[in-house]
Every structure is written in structure tokens, then in C-alpha cells.
Design an enzyme around this catalytic site. Structure first.
Site, short mmCIF file in Angstrom:
data_model
loop_
_atom_site.label_atom_id
_atom_site.label_comp_id
_atom_site.label_asym_id
_atom_site.label_seq_id
_atom_site.Cartn_x
_atom_site.Cartn_y
_atom_site.Cartn_z
N ARG A 1 -6.40 0.39 -8.29
CA ARG A 1 -6.64 -0.21 -6.98
C ARG A 1 -7.98 0.27 -6.40
O ARG A 1 -8.65 -0.49 -5.69
CB ARG A 1 -5.49 0.13 -6.02
CG ARG A 1 -4.21 -0.62 -6.39
CD ARG A 1 -3.10 -0.46 -5.37
NE ARG A 1 -1.89 -1.15 -5.83
CZ ARG A 1 -0.77 -1.26 -5.13
NH1 ARG A 1 -0.68 -0.70 -3.92
NH2 ARG A 1 0.27 -1.91 -5.62
N ARG B 1 6.11 1.77 -14.16
CA ARG B 1 7.11 1.22 -13.24
C ARG B 1 7.58 -0.15 -13.73
O ARG B 1 6.79 -0.99 -14.11
CB ARG B 1 6.50 1.08 -11.84
CG ARG B 1 6.05 2.43 -11.31
CD ARG B 1 5.63 2.39 -9.87
NE ARG B 1 5.20 3.73 -9.47
CZ ARG B 1 4.74 4.03 -8.26
NH1 ARG B 1 4.68 3.07 -7.33
NH2 ARG B 1 4.37 5.26 -7.98
N ARG C 1 -0.64 -4.57 -9.20
CA ARG C 1 0.75 -4.20 -9.46
C ARG C 1 1.04 -4.33 -10.94
O ARG C 1 1.24 -5.43 -11.44
CB ARG C 1 1.70 -5.08 -8.63
CG ARG C 1 3.15 -4.63 -8.63
CD ARG C 1 4.03 -5.49 -7.75
NE ARG C 1 3.66 -5.44 -6.35
CZ ARG C 1 4.01 -4.45 -5.51
NH1 ARG C 1 4.77 -3.47 -5.95
NH2 ARG C 1 3.62 -4.46 -4.26
N GLU D 1 -2.45 -1.84 0.49
CA GLU D 1 -2.06 -0.45 0.28
C GLU D 1 -2.78 0.18 -0.91
O GLU D 1 -2.84 -0.37 -2.00
CB GLU D 1 -0.55 -0.37 0.04
CG GLU D 1 -0.10 1.06 -0.20
CD GLU D 1 1.33 1.15 -0.74
OE1 GLU D 1 2.11 0.20 -0.55
OE2 GLU D 1 1.66 2.19 -1.35
N SER E 1 -0.02 6.21 -0.28
CA SER E 1 1.15 6.42 0.53
C SER E 1 1.35 7.93 0.62
O SER E 1 1.50 8.58 -0.40
CB SER E 1 2.33 5.75 -0.16
OG SER E 1 3.33 5.41 0.75
#
Length: 436
Positions: free
Chosen positions: A398, A270, A285, A357, A360
Site C-alpha cells: 500500500r 490472509r 487487498r 487505510e 491501523s
RNA sequence: GGAGGAUUGGCCGAGCGGCCUAAGGCGCACGAUUGGAAAUCGUGUUGGGGCAACACCCCUCACGGGUUCGAAUCCCGUAUCCUCCGCCA
């Protein structure tokens, strides 16, 4: 992508629901484009029908002409008429093309309709907490964050990652790398063994068409890494959702084979454009991370139930690891483009003293399936619409951060959750980076 | 990268520029037959779109162009697959 007709049938209802996510639908414009397309197609169809009749007449006349020579002038006239028709068809086809392109361009950028179950609002602050599971561990000391722990143990090396590739990359070493592998393998075993998912190892580079089918393009091109040689351009997948969902693009699945449950452990790439300055520390991230993804394809009406099932599978990962987390339901305006309802799972990070988070899980309804042409057919030949769902189950980085932080001791060691030991080959990582 | 060959419906597989509205088979669905089943017989069975419409019409023989009054069929391009050569983990 929406079905123009369904959207128009909903009318003001569609406008209201899209407004909840901050999209202003131009109903009149949609109506106009839709009827322009319909009438253009009608015109072409009529002209083509006439042209077919004309061609058949020429054929008959030509056959008759074989036996009597005096029909020749007649034949020429007929051919001339057919040729004229063809001219008019060509013009009408141009109009159809223009009308369809205009309609499609509009439809492609309209986000999915939020479910009424999604709370109002457009930010993460508007999310509604559904439940908390597990107790955040109470430490008798100030807990360290995963960066501090990982670097001290020598299992994470951000400096060298930056040297190799720049910001937002990580490098795991020794037990760190082994732990990543162990986590991923554990998740896969859980999903394939207990939850009934089929594991895939898909391409990590996919075509623009595939990206469009799953809704990453044309809207989110800036979030993707693109690569290519010569005139061939391919995109690095931002999640395994892309290849797993697109697997069945333009296919008709037998209804009795639904629901399909797919999982895959892949790297994800990403660009994280627009996230400058956010989460710059650690492995939360990154431009490249790896993740076990869950995808479900089911009959359209089953999707709300399937979402709960899939959420349960993602939660099971954390429960098995014994990590404290909570589940929230995202606000209508905060969900992804494809989703009609999204749950986020947030894991407790002692180093940040907050829930962050980690997964999702989204119900995309028929939105994504329609766009990529996935349908179903029952035993009697009846056609049906399918829904797609996707969720993280879970990201490796994560998860590792949460494990390091929640399972740390004052002496700087980390004791792995029981279930990971067989996969990792050790049960503790000591402060000096050795294992036992 | 080079040379050849291929691509037809859920699957296999025919197909002369007009009767392709795509033969035949398999599979599947429904019906008949049967005490029930197998076998057999009959009927149906690509997918989209326009439309109030299961009427009617249009498109769809890998995809995109072209030739022609008319293309599954002829021509050009592209993609994918197969065989061989080269390169390569």
C-alpha cells in the site's frame, strides 16, 4: 480474554460498553458459570486436603505396624477410606473441568471493552477524523492509479501473478521489486534507528496455541491460511503482530525493561474470506503482502500514552515520504476483536480520489496480554499487568501504491521521495520502466 | 527419518516411594553493620487458584496419562533441547 471477576465487577458497565460494539453480554450466565467453577474448585480442594491427611495416617500406621503386627486390620480400613476419597476426587475433578471449559469458552469469544474515547457506531462511516497532514498533490492532468502506472512501466504484473496463484496476488519486477525492498528497509531503519525498536525475524508459521494467545483463534479461523504435514498443523501468520506479541507468552517481564518496542518485516497471509468483490483491483487487498509491524508491550496504565507514541512512529513513515494522509479514530463497533481503541491512518490515493487505510494502530490494553500470559514483576517482586499495542509501520504494498500515485508525473514517470533513493539505488522510474 | 541422553524455582544444581512444606549455591529484595561502600551477618525470594482475607486450603519439579493409601522419584505417551547417523537450503 477478559478476567471473569473484573468483568463481573464492572457489571452493567461492561454490558453497556460491549453493547457499543454490538456484543450482548449475558451477565447472569457469566455469573452462574463463574460461581459454578468456584464452588467446584472448592469441593475438589477440600477433598484433596482430606485425602492428603488420610495418606499421612496410612503412613504413620504402616510405620507403627512395622513394630507391632496387630495394627494390620486398622491399616486396611484406612487404605480403603483413602481409596474412596480418591473416587470422589475424580468425580469432583470432572465437574471442575466441565465448569472451567464452559467459562473459558464464553470468555474467549467476548471482545475487548471499547475505550470511551472510541466514537459510537459500527461502521467506517462513524469514524472520527483526528487530523489531516500534508496536501493531496494537485495534478494538471488526470492521475493514473498504481495498477495503470505499474503495468505500463512493467514493474507490476498482475496477469502473471494470477497465472501462478490465482486472484489476489501480485508480482513485482525489476525496479518494482527493488522499490518494495527499499521501502521496507527504509521503514526498518527509521524504527530501529530513530524510534528505538528492536528488529526481529520471526517464524511465519505458528501453532494454533500461538494464534489463540493473540486472539486470532478460535473466532477468526476462516481468515487464516492453514498448512500442515501429517498431523502437524500450522498457520501462516496474518501479521507479524502474532509472533511478536506471542514472543513473551507465559513470561514474566521485569518491569524496568518496559516498554518493549519490537518491529519486524514479514510477509502476511490472509484468506480475505468475506471480502469478495471489494478492492479487487491492484495491490490493496492481497492474500500475501509484506508489512513492517510495530508492537509495544508496556505497563497496563501506560497504554493510552503508548498508543499516541506508536501512532507517531507510524505517521513518521508517511511524513518522511512526504505523502498526504489523515488520521481517524475508529468507531467502537468497527474495531478489531482485541482493541479497546484504534487509530487508522489513511493515505491519499489520487487514483481513487480518496483516503485509504494504510495503518491501523491499536491499544489492546491487558486483553491480549492476559490471554497469552504476559505479566511483569517489579524489583520488589510486585506483580503487574502489562498492555500490548500493535500497529502497521507500514505495509509495503500500500505504501508503494501511494508513492506511485502521489509521486507521478504527466509523462508516466514516478519520482521517488528523497529518502528512498539511497535504499532503492535510483530516484526516478521512467514510463518505460528504466530508472535514473 | 533412525539411535542414544537430557528437562527440578529468576539462574546453577542436589534429590532414598512417606521427615520434599525441594538441600546447597548464585542472583535479587529488605534489614543489621559502616562516615559511605565492599566484605560479612540475618531475613525473605516459583508461579497460579479457591476465599472478604498477606489467615487457611488446593495445584505447580517440561506436558498428559497410569501404578500406589501416598510420586520430583516407578511405568506409558507427547513436546522441546543436546549428541551421533541419514537427508537437506
Amino acid at each position: 480474554m477478559h478476567d471473569a471477576r473484573l468483568l463481573l465487577e464492572l457489571g452493567d458497565e461492561a454490558v453497556r460498553r460491549l453493547r457499543r460494539r454490538g456484543y450482548e453480554l449475558d451477565l447472569a450466565g457469566l455469573e452462574a458459570m463463574s460461581s459454578r467453577r468456584a464452588s467446584a474448585i472448592g469441593t475438589v480442594d477440600e477433598l484433596r486436603a482430606e485425602s492428603k491427611r488420610a495418606a499421612a495416617e496410612v503412613g504413620k500406621a504402616a510405620k507403627a505396624g512395622a513394630s507391632s503386627a496387630d495394627v494390620a486390620p486398622d491399616l486396611t480400613a484406612l487404605k480403603e477410606r483413602a481409596r474412596e476419597l480418591k473416587e470422589r476426587i475424580r468425580e469432583a475433578e470432572e465437574e471442575v473441568e466441565a465448569a472451567e471449559a464452559a467459562l473459558r469458552d464464553l470468555l474467549l469469544v467476548i471482545p475487548n471493552l471499547p475505550s470511551d474515547d472510541a466514537p459510537d457506531g459500527d461502521s467506517e462511516d462513524d469514524a472520527v477524523e483526528v487530523r489531516r497532514v500534508g496536501e493531496p498533490p494537485a495534478f494538471g492532468f488526470t492521475p493514473r492509479d498504481h495498477v495503470e502506472l505499474g503495468e505500463a512501466m512493467g514493474i507490476l504484473d498482475f496477469g502473471r501473478a494470477a497465472k501462478l496463484s490465482g486472484a489476489r496476488f501480485s508480482l513485482a519486477r525489476g525496479p518494482g521489486a527493488a522499490l518494495e525492498r527499499a521501502i521496507a528497509t527504509f521503514f526498518l531503519a527509521l524504527h530501529t534507528g530513530r524510534h528505538g525498536y528492536t528488529e526481529f525475524s520471526p517464524p511465519y508459521l505458528v501453532s494454533g496455541q500461538t494464534m489463540t494467545g493473540t486472539g486470532q483463534l478460535p473466532k477468526f479461523e476462516e481468515d487464516l491460511f492453514r498448512t500442515g504435514t501429517g498431523d502437524r498443523g500450522l498457520y501462516l501468520i496474518p501479521t507479524a503482530e502474532v509472533p511478536l506479541t506471542a514472543l513473551h507468552a507465559d513470561e514474566i517481564l521485569p518491569a524496568e525493561t518496559l516498554p518493549r518496542a519490537y518491529t519486524s518485516w514479514t510477509p502476511c497471509f490472509r484468506s480475505e474470506a468475506g471480502s469478495y468483490g471489494r478492492d479487487t483491483r491492484g495491490i490493496l487487498r492481497l492474500h500475501q503482502f509484506s508489512k513492517v509491524e510495530l508492537v509495544r508491550i508496556c505497563a497496563a496504565e501506560e497504554s493510552p500514552r503508548e498508543l499516541e507514541v506508536m501512532l507517531g512512529h507510524a505517521e513518521a513513515c508517511l511524513q518522511e515520504l512526504g505523502l498526504a494522509y489523515r488520521v481517524i479514530r475508529l468507531a467502537a463497533g468497527d474495531m478489531g476483536f482485541n482493541a479497546q481503541l484504534t487509530y487508522d491512518i489513511e493515505v491519499w490515493l489520487p487514483g481513487q480520489d480518496t483516503y485509504r487505510e494504510i495503518s491501523s494502530c491499536s491499544d489492546c490494553g491487558t486483553f491480549q496480554a492476559r490471554r497469552s500470559g504476559i505479566r511483569s514483576k517489579d524489583a520488589h517482586g510486585g506483580r503487574g499487568q502489562v498492555a500490548t499495542l500493535n500497529g502497521s509501520g507500514l505495509p509495503i504494498g500500500r505504501s508503494m501504491a501511494a508513492i506511485l500515485e502521489q509521486c507521478q508525473s504527466e509523462d508516466g514517470s514516478v519520482t521517488l521521495p528523497e529518502v528512498l533513493a539511497p535504499y532503492a539505488g535510483f530516484r526516478r522510474i521512467l514510463a518505460d520502466g528504466t530508472t535514473e
